[in-house]
Design a protein around this motif. Structure first.
Motif, PDB file in Angstrom:
ATOM      1  N   ASP A 179       2.343  28.344  20.916  1.00 43.56           N
ATOM      2  CA  ASP A 179       3.152  29.561  21.026  1.00 43.56           C
ATOM      3  C   ASP A 179       3.576  30.049  19.650  1.00 43.56           C
ATOM      4  O   ASP A 179       3.533  31.255  19.349  1.00 43.56           O
ATOM      5  CB  ASP A 179       4.402  29.292  21.869  1.00 43.56           C
ATOM      6  N   TYR A 183       2.939  33.708  17.981  1.00 42.92           N
ATOM      7  CA  TYR A 183       4.039  34.576  17.535  1.00 42.92           C
ATOM      8  C   TYR A 183       3.746  35.181  16.158  1.00 42.92           C
ATOM      9  O   TYR A 183       4.243  36.262  15.827  1.00 42.92           O
ATOM     10  CB  TYR A 183       5.348  33.790  17.463  1.00 42.92           C
ATOM     11  N   THR A 390       3.270  27.821  28.525  1.00 43.48           N
ATOM     12  CA  THR A 390       3.198  28.757  27.408  1.00 43.48           C
ATOM     13  C   THR A 390       4.229  29.866  27.597  1.00 43.48           C
ATOM     14  O   THR A 390       4.361  30.414  28.682  1.00 43.48           O
ATOM     15  CB  THR A 390       1.783  29.364  27.299  1.00 43.48           C
ATOM     16  N   THR A 392       4.528  32.565  25.247  1.00 45.09           N
ATOM     17  CA  THR A 392       4.136  33.803  24.585  1.00 45.09           C
ATOM     18  C   THR A 392       4.143  34.955  25.583  1.00 45.09           C
ATOM     19  O   THR A 392       3.662  34.803  26.711  1.00 45.09           O
ATOM     20  CB  THR A 392       2.729  33.665  23.969  1.00 45.09           C
TER      21      THR A 392
END
Length: 404
Positions: A179, A183, A390, A392
């Motif tokens: 993640d 980012y 996850t 994200t």
């Protein structure tokens, strides 16, 4: 749980299998391919010879006798001077601590098999029997006459797919690192960049987080495609040096990487340079909905086949989309083996899922002549369903979309 406690838990599971199948021992052939070497040691670096991928050979093996520790042997066949039979010579660096729940064999001839198969029980379980070299087969039958080979590949993979609380703690850390990588992608995704250079930036950023390096190149799989938003499909995976990325294009990035303790995690997202087209928004939304439809079905006792059917029924068919069978739901593994069972292939797609299994869910929405849309995430099967690990964001990332 400490790694040693996890390893003891794993060894005990296989001791139960030995008893259930009435075996004297189990021999794992080619353990690097399936990640069984790392599975029994928990030490990724010790299972890979530096700068030498020859260790991924069929001569490597793991041996577990009834009541004993897993024995890790990375070897090549050599015949010592004056000897008629090959000697299994240790190739991997280091050795296990005395209190480790596994052991290394530096070199040996037949003592391993004689010790385990010297009693009345001559049943030797094999994992990956099709990869058993003739030399090793002859070595075993010569020194353990009367041996009966029993294929336990399927049972071994099922046990390997079942994870414990300690595994989940490590997997969450691997996902956190992935993640973190996603980012930061917008920091180096911009117009005028070659796909090759974007790939290199991702690898460099990942190297600072974990296992992305030249020696461990097989531990990461990065797929990048870029094309005009709504345009023709590009090559996948990226061909050297790839095309130049321009404004108005859609860029798909999917990464599966073995990070924390070489536990694999997967994530895939869609980016546009500038505002996303309505078409891109529509099909990306369908990709997310297909993933959610599959995830809603996943729980202990369910199968991948049922999850795929749910996505097809709820998303593909109502929207006139063609479903193409592929391994877009599969187990996440260890080391070089970043995918493990269960997988959406014959024999395994009907395998009942169990609590604690890690899955990658990544259905593709394919439109003729255009890049597919794929929302990839890492999940864990829970007591009552499944949880997406996850974090994200799952929206289309519209970069450089400045509105005045």
């Amino acid at each position: 749980m400490t790694m040693n406690e996890i390893l003891v838990w794993r060894a005990e599971k296989f001791q139960k299998l030995i008893c259930e199948k009435d075996l004297a021992a189990i021999l794992f052939i080619f353990p690097n391919r399936d990640g069984f070497d790392l599975y029994f040691t928990g030490e990724a670096a010790k299972t890979v010879a530096p700068y030498d991928h020859a260790l991924q050979s069929m001569d490597s093996c793991v041996f577990i006798k009834k009541g004993g520790k897993p024995t890790i042997i990375h070897a090549s066949y050599l015949t010592a001077p004056g000897e008629m039979d090959p000697l299994l010579t240790h190739m991997a660096p280091g050795s296990a601590p005395i209190d480790a729940p596994y052991q290394w064999y530096l070199n040996q001839k037949a003592e391993l098999y004689i010790d385990a198969l010297s009693g009345e029980n001559k049943r030797l379980g094999l994992v990956n029997p099709d990869d058993l070299r003739d030399e090793l087969y002859e070595h075993i039958v010569k020194y353990a006459p009367g041996v009966e080979f029993v294929d336990v590949t399927k049972e071994a993979h099922i046990l390997k797919a079942e994870k414990c609380k300690g595994d989940l703690e490590i997997e969450k850390e691997a996902v956190r690192k992935l993640d973190q990588l996603f980012y930061g992608i917008n920091a180096f995704l911009h117009p005028g960049k070659l796909e090759r250079d974007l790939m290199n930036d991702i690898l460099a950023a990942g190297e600072e987080l974990g296992r992305f390096s030249n020696i461990y190149a097989d531990w990461v799989n990065v797929d990048i495609t870029s094309a005009e938003d709504g345009g023709n499909a590009a090559e996948m995976p990226v061909l050297f040096p790839g095309k130049m990325i321009h404004m108005g294009e859609r860029v798909n990035i999917s990464i599966i990487a073995a990070l924390e303790h070489a536990y694999a995690a997967g994530c895939g997202r869609c980016y546009t340079l500038g505002a996303a087209s309505e078409e891109a928004k529509k099909y990306w939304d369908l990709a997310v909905k297909a993933a959610d439809a599959a995830a809603e079905v996943i729980k202990p006792g369910a199968t991948i086949k049922e999850a795929v059917a749910a996505a097809v029924e709820k998303v593909y068919l109502p929207n006139g989309l063609d479903y193409k069978a592929s391994n877009w739901i599969y187990g996440l593994g260890l080391n070089f083996t970043m995918a493990e069972f269960p997988m959406a292939v014959p024999m395994w797609e009907d395998m009942p899922l169990k609590e604690g299994m890690f899955l990658c869910i990544a259905p593709k929405i394919e439109i003729c002549g255009k890049d597919p849309y794929c929302c990839m995430d890492t999940y864990v099967v829970t007591k009552d369903g499944c949880e997406r690990l996850t974090k994200t964001g799952r929206e289309i990332f519209e970069l450089f979309n400045t509105k005045y």
